[in-house]
Design a protein around this motif. Structure first.
Motif, PDB file in Angstrom:
ATOM      1  N   TYR A 108       0.848  -1.180   0.106  1.00 40.96           N
ATOM      2  CA  TYR A 108      -0.045  -0.014   0.040  1.00 40.96           C
ATOM      3  C   TYR A 108       0.923   1.342   0.057  1.00 40.96           C
ATOM      4  O   TYR A 108       0.650   2.132  -0.657  1.00 40.96           O
ATOM      5  CB  TYR A 108      -0.888   0.057   1.453  1.00 40.96           C
ATOM      6  N   VAL A 114      -6.101  -0.481  -2.668  1.00 38.82           N
ATOM      7  CA  VAL A 114      -6.791  -0.055  -1.485  1.00 38.82           C
ATOM      8  C   VAL A 114      -7.031  -0.949  -0.449  1.00 38.82           C
ATOM      9  O   VAL A 114      -7.426  -2.103  -0.441  1.00 38.82           O
ATOM     10  CB  VAL A 114      -8.292   0.452  -1.965  1.00 38.82           C
ATOM     11  N   LEU A 115      -6.890  -0.534   1.050  1.00 39.87           N
ATOM     12  CA  LEU A 115      -7.113  -1.465   2.093  1.00 39.87           C
ATOM     13  C   LEU A 115      -8.152  -0.604   2.939  1.00 39.87           C
ATOM     14  O   LEU A 115      -8.130   0.511   3.698  1.00 39.87           O
ATOM     15  CB  LEU A 115      -5.805  -1.448   2.921  1.00 39.87           C
TER      16      LEU A 115
END
Length: 299
Positions: A108, A114-115
């Motif tokens: 990331y 995207v987390l």
């Protein structure tokens, strides 16, 4: 806790590039290395909105729960030009919880995945389902500082992503959630989600047996089931196509619910639920969006 962290941090500093490389190889980091990783991750996450907006073809990955192999497999789609959205629950239960979350945070930091936040990205949950104990065994007397630092980072994870009218989140829509603008306005750094909408986004489950909302006693107090009418009304009001979520381990690795379309654009089902952790004895799945339609794939 930040004050305590500064007290416990050793004088020497580590090279973040080396930390990222080690994390992306799936190696366990030292105390100073993991603190540097978490500092870098929080710095970037703190600038992210609570509702991430993307366009184009996207892969959605469900709960991984320490399944490093699945996370590694999913990252190949970045090279193929896909957006990559993980729907939360990176720690607890699995064999490589620390390696998994560090691998994802490192990627990331340097990349564009995207987390999102899951219900296990909170000390109320991950102190009881394996993550806290795992950190204790790895970091010894310093485990509590590492543990709280992880949860500070988790509290900065966004709650949802919007991809061409497809809304991605961990659990689902909340009772009282009328507009996606409410998601964008949710507070950051809410260590134990106290906001009702935020809490239910992480915890709620879909059900064909309720019309709008009903009590979800299997999850505990305050958690709801949401039904067809609730989903359809929310999608129509916000001009959305569908919802993709995770949070539940189905025997086939996925479930398609609420057959039918909102009319915004033709989609066969209004909700797709996926699960991506192989430790549950089920095939890890993901949802592939090609810009028009959604397809469930094995990863």
């Amino acid at each position: 806790m930040r004050f305590l962290r500064r007290l416990r941090r050793k004088e020497e500093r580590v090279e973040i590039r080396n930390v990222l490389e080690r994390a992306m190889r799936g190696e366990i980091l030292s105390y100073d290395e993991v603190m540097s990783l978490l500092d870098s991750a929080e710095l970037k996450l703190s600038k992210e909105p609570q509702l991430i907006k993307l366009k184009g073809k996207t892969i959605f990955v469900g709960d991984t729960h320490g399944d490093l192999d699945t996370s590694i497999s999913a990252l190949r789609f970045l090279k193929e030009g896909y957006n990559l959205v993980f729907l939360g629950d990176y720690v607890d239960r699995g064999a490589k919880q620390i390696e998994n979350i560090n691998y994802l945070l490192a990627n990331y930091i340097i990349g564009n995945l995207v987390l999102l936040r899951g219900n296990h990205e909170s000390p109320v949950v991950n102190m009881n389902y394996g993550f806290m104990e795992t950190l204790y065994h790895v970091y010894g007397s310093e485990w509590q500082y590492v543990y709280m630092r992880y949860n500070e980072v988790f509290s900065n994870l966004p709650y949802a992503a919007l991809v061409d009218g497809v809304l991605a989140l961990h659990g689902g829509i909340a009772e009282g959630l009328k507009s996606i603008k409410q998601i964008a306005a949710l507070p950051k750094k809410d260590l134990i989600p106290s906001n009702k909408v935020a809490f239910q986004i992480l915890w709620n489950d879909p059900s064909e047996s309720v019309e709008r909302f009903g009590e979800n006693y299997s999850r505990g107090g305050g958690v709801k089931y949401y039904g067809r009418a609730a989903v359809e009304e929310f999608l129509r009001a916000n001009k959305l196509k569908a919802i993709v979520r995770s949070h539940e381990a189905y025997p086939d690795g996925y479930m398609l619910l609420f057959k039918g379309s909102t009319g915004i654009e033709e989609m066969e089902h209004m909700l797709i639920s996926i699960f991506s952790c192989r430790y549950y004895g089920i095939p890890p799945t993901a949802a592939m969006y090609d810009g028009k339609r959604m397809e469930v794939i094995r990863i």
